[in-house]
Design a protein around this motif. Sequence first.
Motif, PDB file in Angstrom:
ATOM      1  N   VAL A  96     -72.867  10.892 -89.032  1.00 35.10           N
ATOM      2  CA  VAL A  96     -71.910  10.242 -88.159  1.00 35.10           C
ATOM      3  C   VAL A  96     -70.538  10.855 -88.362  1.00 35.10           C
ATOM      4  CG1 VAL A  96     -70.845   8.061 -87.529  1.00 35.10           C
ATOM      5  CG2 VAL A  96     -73.227   8.118 -88.247  1.00 35.10           C
ATOM      6  N   ALA A  97     -69.968  11.408 -87.317  1.00 36.81           N
ATOM      7  CA  ALA A  97     -68.598  11.904 -87.370  1.00 36.81           C
ATOM      8  C   ALA A  97     -67.709  10.813 -86.781  1.00 36.81           C
ATOM      9  CB  ALA A  97     -68.471  13.189 -86.569  1.00 36.81           C
ATOM     10  N   LEU A  98     -67.055  10.074 -87.647  1.00 41.89           N
ATOM     11  CA  LEU A  98     -66.278   8.929 -87.201  1.00 41.89           C
ATOM     12  C   LEU A  98     -64.837   9.329 -86.941  1.00 41.89           C
ATOM     13  CD1 LEU A  98     -67.658   6.214 -89.596  1.00 41.89           C
ATOM     14  CD2 LEU A  98     -68.205   6.575 -87.200  1.00 41.89           C
ATOM     15  N   LEU A  99     -64.309   8.862 -85.848  1.00 42.00           N
ATOM     16  CA  LEU A  99     -62.945   9.175 -85.452  1.00 42.00           C
ATOM     17  C   LEU A  99     -62.138   7.893 -85.442  1.00 42.00           C
ATOM     18  CD1 LEU A  99     -60.803  11.062 -84.250  1.00 42.00           C
ATOM     19  CD2 LEU A  99     -61.732  10.546 -82.001  1.00 42.00           C
TER      20      LEU A  99
ATOM     21  N   ASP B 131     -59.432   5.465 -78.276  1.00 38.93           N
ATOM     22  CA  ASP B 131     -60.167   5.984 -77.116  1.00 38.93           C
ATOM     23  C   ASP B 131     -60.512   7.441 -77.338  1.00 38.93           C
ATOM     24  OD1 ASP B 131     -61.084   6.718 -74.621  1.00 38.93           O
ATOM     25  OD2 ASP B 131     -59.429   5.808 -73.534  1.00 38.93           O
ATOM     26  N   ASN B 132     -61.765   7.841 -77.073  1.00 39.83           N
ATOM     27  CA  ASN B 132     -62.151   9.251 -77.164  1.00 39.83           C
ATOM     28  C   ASN B 132     -62.439   9.856 -75.796  1.00 39.83           C
ATOM     29  OD1 ASN B 132     -64.612   8.197 -76.423  1.00 39.83           O
ATOM     30  ND2 ASN B 132     -65.744   8.993 -78.181  1.00 39.83           N
ATOM     31  N   GLY B 133     -62.057   9.165 -74.742  1.00 41.86           N
ATOM     32  CA  GLY B 133     -62.265   9.659 -73.384  1.00 41.86           C
ATOM     33  C   GLY B 133     -63.537   9.154 -72.734  1.00 41.86           C
ATOM     34  N   GLU B 134     -64.478   8.585 -73.519  1.00 38.86           N
ATOM     35  CA  GLU B 134     -65.712   8.039 -72.968  1.00 38.86           C
ATOM     36  C   GLU B 134     -65.834   6.542 -73.245  1.00 38.86           C
ATOM     37  OE1 GLU B 134     -69.177  10.187 -74.123  1.00 38.86           O
ATOM     38  OE2 GLU B 134     -68.378  12.136 -73.504  1.00 38.86           O
ATOM     39  N   TRP B 135     -65.381   6.116 -74.405  1.00 40.72           N
ATOM     40  CA  TRP B 135     -65.356   4.684 -74.689  1.00 40.72           C
ATOM     41  C   TRP B 135     -64.182   4.367 -75.606  1.00 40.72           C
ATOM     42  CZ3 TRP B 135     -68.778   7.932 -77.103  1.00 40.72           C
ATOM     43  CH2 TRP B 135     -68.828   7.900 -78.497  1.00 40.72           C
ATOM     44  N   SER B 136     -63.813   3.111 -75.622  1.00 40.16           N
ATOM     45  CA  SER B 136     -62.666   2.690 -76.416  1.00 40.16           C
ATOM     46  C   SER B 136     -62.978   1.361 -77.092  1.00 40.16           C
ATOM     47  CB  SER B 136     -61.419   2.557 -75.531  1.00 40.16           C
ATOM     48  OG  SER B 136     -61.604   1.531 -74.563  1.00 40.16           O
ATOM     49  N   VAL B 137     -62.225   1.094 -78.161  1.00 38.87           N
ATOM     50  CA  VAL B 137     -62.321  -0.168 -78.886  1.00 38.87           C
ATOM     51  C   VAL B 137     -60.905  -0.670 -79.106  1.00 38.87           C
ATOM     52  CG1 VAL B 137     -63.214  -1.340 -80.934  1.00 38.87           C
ATOM     53  CG2 VAL B 137     -64.341   0.729 -80.105  1.00 38.87           C
TER      54      VAL B 137
ATOM     55  N   GLY C 242     -62.873   3.760 -83.823  1.00 36.88           N
ATOM     56  CA  GLY C 242     -62.549   2.530 -84.537  1.00 36.88           C
ATOM     57  C   GLY C 242     -61.185   1.976 -84.186  1.00 36.88           C
ATOM     58  N   ALA C 243     -61.112   0.659 -84.011  1.00 34.54           N
ATOM     59  CA  ALA C 243     -59.828  -0.030 -83.847  1.00 34.54           C
ATOM     60  C   ALA C 243     -59.383  -0.513 -85.217  1.00 34.54           C
ATOM     61  CB  ALA C 243     -59.965  -1.208 -82.881  1.00 34.54           C
TER      62      ALA C 243
ATOM     63  N   ASP D  26     -51.936  -5.213 -98.844  1.00 33.47           N
ATOM     64  CA  ASP D  26     -52.548  -4.671 -97.632  1.00 33.47           C
ATOM     65  C   ASP D  26     -53.980  -4.212 -97.875  1.00 33.47           C
ATOM     66  OD1 ASP D  26     -50.318  -5.048 -96.021  1.00 33.47           O
ATOM     67  OD2 ASP D  26     -49.445  -3.108 -96.590  1.00 33.47           O
ATOM     68  N   HIS D  27     -54.838  -4.556 -96.912  1.00 30.84           N
ATOM     69  CA  HIS D  27     -56.225  -4.089 -96.882  1.00 30.84           C
ATOM     70  C   HIS D  27     -56.448  -3.533 -95.480  1.00 30.84           C
ATOM     71  CE1 HIS D  27     -57.270  -6.251-100.674  1.00 30.84           C
ATOM     72  NE2 HIS D  27     -56.277  -7.020-100.268  1.00 30.84           N
ATOM     73  N   VAL D  28     -56.864  -2.273 -95.406  1.00 30.75           N
ATOM     74  CA  VAL D  28     -56.924  -1.587 -94.112  1.00 30.75           C
ATOM     75  C   VAL D  28     -58.352  -1.113 -93.857  1.00 30.75           C
ATOM     76  CG1 VAL D  28     -56.009   0.300 -92.708  1.00 30.75           C
ATOM     77  CG2 VAL D  28     -54.542  -0.842 -94.393  1.00 30.75           C
ATOM     78  N   GLY D  29     -58.797  -1.327 -92.635  1.00 33.78           N
ATOM     79  CA  GLY D  29     -60.131  -0.893 -92.232  1.00 33.78           C
ATOM     80  C   GLY D  29     -60.182  -0.722 -90.729  1.00 33.78           C
ATOM     81  N   ALA D  30     -61.378  -0.833 -90.174  1.00 35.24           N
ATOM     82  CA  ALA D  30     -61.534  -0.674 -88.726  1.00 35.24           C
ATOM     83  C   ALA D  30     -62.825  -1.319 -88.269  1.00 35.24           C
ATOM     84  CB  ALA D  30     -61.522   0.799 -88.337  1.00 35.24           C
ATOM     85  N   LEU D  31     -62.798  -1.803 -87.027  1.00 38.18           N
ATOM     86  CA  LEU D  31     -64.029  -2.182 -86.337  1.00 38.18           C
ATOM     87  C   LEU D  31     -64.479  -0.951 -85.569  1.00 38.18           C
ATOM     88  CD1 LEU D  31     -66.161  -4.189 -85.320  1.00 38.18           C
ATOM     89  CD2 LEU D  31     -64.572  -4.774 -83.458  1.00 38.18           C
TER      90      LEU D  31
END
Length: 318
Positions: A6-9, A25-31, A160-161, A133-138
């Motif tokens: 998985v190449a996560l952006l 947004d990667n141009g095809e889907w967004s969160v 990821g958002a 602070d705790h930082v992550g993404a959905l």
Amino acid sequence: MRTAFVALLLLLLTPFSPAPARAADNGEWSVRPADSAITPRAAFELPARPGTTLTDRAVVTNTTGAELTFRLYVADAHNTERDGGLAVRGIEETQRDIGAWGKPEQDTITVPARSAVTVGLTLNVPRDAQPGDHVGALVAVDTRVRPADGSHVGVQRGVGARIYLRVEGPEQPGLTVEDVRFTARSPQVPWTGGSGSTLSYTLHNTGNVKLAPRVSFRAGGVFLGRPGGRQLANVPGELLPGQKVRLTETWAGAPFAGWGRVTVTASADDVGGSGSDGFLKVPWLVTGCLALLSAAWLLLRRRRRAQGRAGSTDPASG
């Protein structure tokens, strides 16, 4: 059989910017976070107390002409070793912080073409959660495996958002500069080309809040070259708590001869630190010239001594 990874952006967002909020947004889907009643949000920004449960909603939008299926998960964020940018742990990796606390309402969703789906998000903050602070993404990972260019390995993409969770408690910012290394690469003949020297250092966030460091350096001593000192540009915009980042800068006008020290100074939120490295550099041509001059001086001195001794033993001089 192709092996998939998985190449996560994790797209860079500026949640405190006055510009309108944008989805990851990667141009095809967004969160993105579902809009609040007051303003659009570019990221989840959530205050919390230890032992509480938070709920929120996210919107996954498919802008392509075909339906897409995504795997959803919450991931820990970290600074990359390459340039200090933000990345997230993969879906198969062990999550240790916010990624272990969060869970989407659905693990898999299918979004029709040119449509959006809203999904719930729950964060269970442990009672022993550390303040700060705790930082992550959905993250929404496309279930399709695509061939990578020039490789037999398949690639899955994710977007990821960001989630910024601040746990109540004492805020203790801290920043240090460690292991400064100045590597001088001088031209063989002085003033005939660039030095190509590099300056490497480690930024370490020793506190419990994220920082936006500013870094500069200066050179002191006796040397040939341009006056040393400037602000460094290749610095991470966000350095997360506990993270270390190794950075390297090319220094075109670095000293190519002389001695002294190079000092790197970092600051953020009224905290900071510095580190330095000494240098002693003499180009080989200069070294060779000095060696020849020294040899010539010694030879001349010996000849004069020999002539003096010969004059003192001459019988005609008595």
